[in-house]
Design a protein around this motif. Structure first.
Motif, PDB file in Angstrom:
ATOM      1  N   ASP A 201      19.516  42.199  17.479  1.00 35.24           N
ATOM      2  CA  ASP A 201      18.592  41.190  18.006  1.00 35.24           C
ATOM      3  C   ASP A 201      17.207  41.780  18.268  1.00 35.24           C
ATOM      4  OD1 ASP A 201      20.184  39.003  18.139  1.00 35.24           O
ATOM      5  OD2 ASP A 201      20.804  39.294  20.215  1.00 35.24           O
ATOM      6  N   SER A 202      17.090  43.089  18.146  1.00 33.72           N
ATOM      7  CA  SER A 202      15.892  43.775  18.612  1.00 33.72           C
ATOM      8  C   SER A 202      14.660  43.442  17.781  1.00 33.72           C
ATOM      9  CB  SER A 202      16.157  45.287  18.574  1.00 33.72           C
ATOM     10  OG  SER A 202      14.988  45.992  18.296  1.00 33.72           O
ATOM     11  N   PRO A 203      13.556  43.032  18.438  1.00 36.06           N
ATOM     12  CA  PRO A 203      12.313  42.761  17.698  1.00 36.06           C
ATOM     13  C   PRO A 203      11.815  43.977  16.920  1.00 36.06           C
ATOM     14  CG  PRO A 203      12.164  41.905  19.937  1.00 36.06           C
ATOM     15  CD  PRO A 203      13.428  42.708  19.863  1.00 36.06           C
ATOM     16  N   ARG A 204      12.021  45.173  17.474  1.00 33.52           N
ATOM     17  CA  ARG A 204      11.552  46.360  16.749  1.00 33.52           C
ATOM     18  C   ARG A 204      12.307  46.553  15.454  1.00 33.52           C
ATOM     19  NH1 ARG A 204      11.390  51.366  20.648  1.00 33.52           N
ATOM     20  NH2 ARG A 204      11.438  52.489  18.679  1.00 33.52           N
ATOM     21  N   ALA A 205      13.635  46.345  15.495  1.00 35.26           N
ATOM     22  CA  ALA A 205      14.433  46.474  14.275  1.00 35.26           C
ATOM     23  C   ALA A 205      13.989  45.424  13.253  1.00 35.26           C
ATOM     24  CB  ALA A 205      15.913  46.324  14.599  1.00 35.26           C
ATOM     25  N   ASP A 208      10.773  46.557  11.721  1.00 32.28           N
ATOM     26  CA  ASP A 208      10.997  47.653  10.773  1.00 32.28           C
ATOM     27  C   ASP A 208      11.522  47.128   9.446  1.00 32.28           C
ATOM     28  OD1 ASP A 208      10.188  49.337  12.755  1.00 32.28           O
ATOM     29  OD2 ASP A 208      12.166  50.175  13.200  1.00 32.28           O
ATOM     30  N   GLY A 261      21.099  24.509  21.782  1.00 33.50           N
ATOM     31  CA  GLY A 261      22.118  25.558  21.649  1.00 33.50           C
ATOM     32  C   GLY A 261      21.635  26.728  20.813  1.00 33.50           C
ATOM     33  N   GLY A 263      18.533  27.517  20.933  1.00 33.66           N
ATOM     34  CA  GLY A 263      17.354  27.997  21.652  1.00 33.66           C
ATOM     35  C   GLY A 263      16.046  27.522  21.064  1.00 33.66           C
TER      36      GLY A 263
ATOM     37  N   ALA B 193      22.982  29.876  23.038  1.00 35.09           N
ATOM     38  CA  ALA B 193      21.608  30.392  23.170  1.00 35.09           C
ATOM     39  C   ALA B 193      21.408  31.121  24.492  1.00 35.09           C
ATOM     40  CB  ALA B 193      20.606  29.249  23.043  1.00 35.09           C
ATOM     41  N   ASN B 196      23.587  36.994  24.605  1.00 37.94           N
ATOM     42  CA  ASN B 196      23.075  37.981  23.663  1.00 37.94           C
ATOM     43  C   ASN B 196      24.261  38.654  23.000  1.00 37.94           C
ATOM     44  OD1 ASN B 196      20.989  37.821  26.037  1.00 37.94           O
ATOM     45  ND2 ASN B 196      19.869  38.486  24.231  1.00 37.94           N
ATOM     46  N   CYS B 197      24.056  39.059  21.758  1.00 40.94           N
ATOM     47  CA  CYS B 197      25.175  39.600  20.983  1.00 40.94           C
ATOM     48  C   CYS B 197      24.829  40.961  20.408  1.00 40.94           C
ATOM     49  CB  CYS B 197      25.519  38.630  19.850  1.00 40.94           C
ATOM     50  SG  CYS B 197      26.814  39.259  18.772  1.00 40.94           S
ATOM     51  N   SER B 199      26.569  43.176  17.534  1.00 38.84           N
ATOM     52  CA  SER B 199      27.645  42.992  16.565  1.00 38.84           C
ATOM     53  C   SER B 199      27.854  44.245  15.724  1.00 38.84           C
ATOM     54  CB  SER B 199      27.326  41.808  15.648  1.00 38.84           C
ATOM     55  OG  SER B 199      26.235  42.131  14.817  1.00 38.84           O
ATOM     56  N   VAL B 231      18.141  33.754  24.432  1.00 41.50           N
ATOM     57  CA  VAL B 231      17.050  33.986  23.471  1.00 41.50           C
ATOM     58  C   VAL B 231      15.777  34.535  24.106  1.00 41.50           C
ATOM     59  CG1 VAL B 231      17.878  32.305  21.778  1.00 41.50           C
ATOM     60  CG2 VAL B 231      16.291  31.568  23.544  1.00 41.50           C
ATOM     61  N   LYS B 234      15.079  39.887  25.135  1.00 35.89           N
ATOM     62  CA  LYS B 234      15.000  40.626  23.873  1.00 35.89           C
ATOM     63  C   LYS B 234      15.410  42.078  24.110  1.00 35.89           C
ATOM     64  CE  LYS B 234      12.934  37.054  21.826  1.00 35.89           C
ATOM     65  NZ  LYS B 234      13.639  36.141  20.932  1.00 35.89           N
ATOM     66  N   ASP B 235      16.117  42.610  23.146  1.00 31.40           N
ATOM     67  CA  ASP B 235      16.531  44.007  23.208  1.00 31.40           C
ATOM     68  C   ASP B 235      15.398  44.876  22.662  1.00 31.40           C
ATOM     69  OD1 ASP B 235      17.642  46.510  22.829  1.00 31.40           O
ATOM     70  OD2 ASP B 235      18.719  45.900  21.011  1.00 31.40           O
ATOM     71  N   SER B 236      14.751  45.611  23.541  1.00 25.97           N
ATOM     72  CA  SER B 236      13.627  46.442  23.090  1.00 25.97           C
ATOM     73  C   SER B 236      14.025  47.904  23.049  1.00 25.97           C
ATOM     74  CB  SER B 236      12.438  46.246  24.040  1.00 25.97           C
ATOM     75  OG  SER B 236      12.868  46.446  25.360  1.00 25.97           O
ATOM     76  N   HIS B 238      15.653  49.771  20.707  1.00 23.38           N
ATOM     77  CA  HIS B 238      15.719  50.654  19.538  1.00 23.38           C
ATOM     78  C   HIS B 238      15.094  50.033  18.297  1.00 23.38           C
ATOM     79  CE1 HIS B 238      18.922  47.918  18.581  1.00 23.38           C
ATOM     80  NE2 HIS B 238      18.998  48.429  17.379  1.00 23.38           N
ATOM     81  N   SER B 239      14.836  50.900  17.320  1.00 23.65           N
ATOM     82  CA  SER B 239      14.408  50.433  16.005  1.00 23.65           C
ATOM     83  C   SER B 239      15.477  50.805  14.992  1.00 23.65           C
ATOM     84  CB  SER B 239      13.065  51.046  15.634  1.00 23.65           C
ATOM     85  OG  SER B 239      13.133  52.435  15.746  1.00 23.65           O
TER      86      SER B 239
END
Lengths: 470, 242
Positions: A201-205, A208, A261, A263, B193, B196-197, B199, B231, B234-236, B238-239
């Motif tokens: 879910d990471s914005p950084r990933a 990239d 649902g 979002g 929503a 958070n997941c 996976s 939603v 946010k997971d910040s 890692h890249s």
């Protein structure tokens, strides 16, 4: 006495309201049984179809299936209805619309006439008519309709079938993603989009991955577009941060509650559209939205109830999702037909039927409609069913299909089509990739003078450095 | 065979570089695919072996686990009736209002193999990442369960944040993938929503336990700060490729 009644053999069936007629007229599927709205017997279904065929199209304007006071999707559908475009069919019943569509499909100017009527049809009308159409009817009308869309390639031209190259990897590993992109490009896939579902879910990933694909696209001058299928809010933030975003993705559904649902609401989707369009990255067009839908998504979010608290059937709700899509001028839309699971589409027969319905409804509503021809390992379906659906969709003029290496998505855990499957369909049906991408395949020596893809090892291909870097 | 494909198969389990015959693939590839599909289908119907799992959880020093069944009466019913898989049959064995920071439900989902292979080491990594900082409620094992069953358990336990470790549906090449769904202030009726997941936890090819636990910790901390999960969280942490 109810106006919704029909007699089949010894039985007379009475239906209380329009929502019930739609649901009971729907071809059998597990999701409607789960929701408790499916016909109990074959005779009841046949009776509901007879009743539905006699309902005037104007009923769908006067009797919304989901309450407009509680649902912005209903309000959008009613407010955007084009009365002028509706005029040629305004006096029709559902059955008469079917007949008109099939008569029009064989007319010399079929595509023009179907395009002209499209803004006058609501999702509920299109869903209703599909329920009394056979598979061949759905194919015949869809094949006669034409929808083109453009960003860096043009999708939907006659005699063409696009592919999304889906290079997913369970940890978003750049080398693993690159290896799958190389495989797809060498097999002629990726003209609709190179689209990655991020595992994280990471914005950084996400950023990239966007940079990775954009760099490959630019280095090899590939006329296509990329997309990382993150949540729309993540993509909007990344656009503001300067990430190379071509298309904005979002899953959408046919009720306000189901969209909640996910979002999202209409306002945030429009914000995504404006943000991506402001970048001006398209070359042959500026359609920037990529949307996914699927029968059962509203029910799985417990957001499937219509007026009076009656469950709305999943196919009608799916068509309403196309009503949402239509407002966003999308480049690509696809149903993930077999992805959501056997609770909603139990087996190959139900998946094939739903795939044809979704494609027909989306295309008739003016969308660039693609299909993820797919199934999960807990559904009663296999490769033979996918071969059948792919072939039928190719005949029906599908805009694009999803393709992954060897039909096996190792991140999402399901089977889609393989790159080879798309080659099969293009060959037997005489379909070609998008013209801009086809020209790139030619100049890079990946297709021969007969238009057929050449067998090439990565080492001897013009993309050998891509293989070396992965 | 191409040396490049042989090398690249080390970086992805994806079926890249298959032997091409005409526009399709070789007989060997077709038969390999059918075998994998047959195994995956069988795996979906495999029931969870609860006893060794609860023993292993006990051995982690987390106390005895509580076992809860969903309202689905069989594996077959579980597949067709997601509504029943989302509701517990009986919450009586689960302690009420324990007041812990974090609750953990281990659910079989669609892959009992994933739970058997990865749930216990994943749980150990979660225990370690919160040690001395946040408290864990007694672990609950749920059978024939979907993610939303955890909302009932989490509300009953009275935990602030709930983690549902669940077997993801088995793919052709990966049949042991574990997912973690995080729900802040769990209660029945929470929407997808609002979760958070994380996976694709299945080392060595998929995400590793420690990396997943770091993301869990970052998301739990973020949810406690934000007051919600979903939603907007946010997971910040890692890249890619890290």
């Amino acid at each position: 006495m109810s106006r919704f009644r029909a007699t089949i053999g010894p039985h007379t069936f009475v239906f209380g309201h329009l929502v019930e007629v739609l649901a009971k007229a729907s071809p059998a599927r597990s999701g409607d049984q789960l929701a408790g709205c499916a016909a109990d017997t074959d005779a009841e279904r046949a009776a509901a179809q007879q009743v539905l065929a006699d309902i005037p199209l104007t009923a769908f304007l006067n009797e919304p299936v989901v309450d407009p006071d509680e649902d912005e999707v209903t309000r959008l559908i009613l407010e955007s209805h084009d009365v002028e475009a509706f005029a040629p069919v305004a006096s029709f019943t559902v059955g008469e619309l079917r007949d008109w569509l099939l008569a029009t499909a064989v007319a010399p100017d079929a595509a023009r006439r179907l395009t002209a009527v499209s803004p006058g049809l609501t999702p509920e009308m299109v869903a209703a008519v599909s329920k009394i159409m056979r598979n061949q009817d759905l194919i015949a009308v869809a094949a006669a309709a034409q929808v083109t869309s453009a960003f860096r390639t043009t999708i939907g031209l006659p005699g063409r079938m696009g592919t999304r190259l889906q290079p997913n990897h369970p940890t978003d590993d750049p080398r693993g993603v690159t290896a799958a992109i190389l495989d797809g490009l060498l097999l002629g896939a990726g003209d609709a989009v190179i689209g990655i579902n991020p595992a994280s879910d990471s914005p950084r990933a996400t950023a990239d991955l966007l940079c990775l694909v954009d760099e490959i696209r630019q280095r090899y001058e590939i006329p296509t577009q990329s997309c990382v299928l993150a949540h729309v809010t993540t993509t909007i933030d990344l656009i503001e941060a300067g990430a190379p975003v071509d298309l904005v993705f979002q899953s959408i559904a046919g009720t306000q509650a189901a969209n909640a649902g996910f979002g999202v609401d209409l306002a945030i989707l429009r914000e995504g559209l404006d943000a991506a369009r402001s970048l001006g990255r398209g070359t042959v067009g500026d359609q920037v939205m990529y949307l996914e839908t699927g029968q059962g998504s509203a029910l799985s979010a417990d957001a499937h109830l219509g007026v009076g608290g009656h469950p709305v059937d999943q196919q009608t709700l799916e068509a309403r999702a196309y009503g949402v899509a239509r407002a966003l001028d999308p480049f690509l839309v696809n149903t993930v037909v077999g992805f959501i699971g056997p609770e909603y589409l139990y087996d190959g027969k139900q998946i094939i039927r739903a795939g044809l319905e979704d494609h027909f409804c989306g295309k008739l509503l003016g969308l660039q409609m693609g299909v993820d021809v797919c199934y999960t390992n807990h559904a009663e379906a296999d490769q033979d069913d996918m071969d059948t659906l792919l072939t039928l969709l190719g005949v029906a003029g599908v805009g694009f299909v999803i393709t992954v290496p060897g039909a096996d998505d190792v991140m999402l855990g399901y089977q889609s089509l393989s790159f080879h499957d798309a080659l099969y369909a293009r060959n037997v049906l005489g379909l070609r990739p998008a013209p801009e991408f086809e020209q790139w395949l030619e100049t890079r020596g990946l297709v021969g003078s007969d238009g057929h893809l050449i067998h090439v090892d990565p080492e001897s291909s013009p993309l050998r450095m891509l293989g070396a870097s992965a | 065979m191409s040396a490049t494909w042989d090398r690249l198969r080390a970086v992805t389990q994806s079926r890249i570089g298959q032997d091409r015959i005409g526009d399709t693939v070789s007989s060997a590839e077709v038969l390999r695919f059918r075998s994998a599909h047959a195994l995956a289908r069988d795996a979906v119907r495999e029931p969870l072996d609860v006893e060794p799992l609860t023993q292993a959880i006990d051995a982690l020093g987390l106390g005895p686990a509580v076992v809860v069944a969903s309202q689905a009466g069989s594996r077959e019913e579980y597949l067709r009736r997601p509504d029943l898989g989302r509701r517990p049959a009986d919450l009586a064995p689960v302690p009420a209002d324990v007041g812990a920071d974090v609750g953990v439900v281990i659910a079989d989902g669609l892959s009992t193999t994933a739970v058997a292979e990865h749930a216990v080491p994943m749980l150990a990594a979660i225990r370690d990442v919160f040690a001395g900082r946040l408290t864990l409620a007694p672990v609950v094992v749920a059978t024939d369960a979907r993610v939303a069953l955890g909302d009932h358990v989490g509300a009953h336990l009275g935990v602030t944040t709930l983690l549902v470790l669940i077997g993801e549906r088995p793919g052709l090449s990966v049949s042991d993938s574990l997912g973690i769904y995080l729900t802040h202030r769990p209660r029945p009726g929470r929407r997808d929503a609002e979760r958070n997941c994380i996976s694709n936890i299945h080392p060595p090819e998929g995400l590793g336990y420690e990396a997943a636990a770091r993301t869990v910790a970052a998301l739990v901390d973020g949810a406690r700060l934000l007051g919600e999960s979903g939603v907007r969280l946010k997971d910040s942490s890692h890249s890619i490729g890290s």
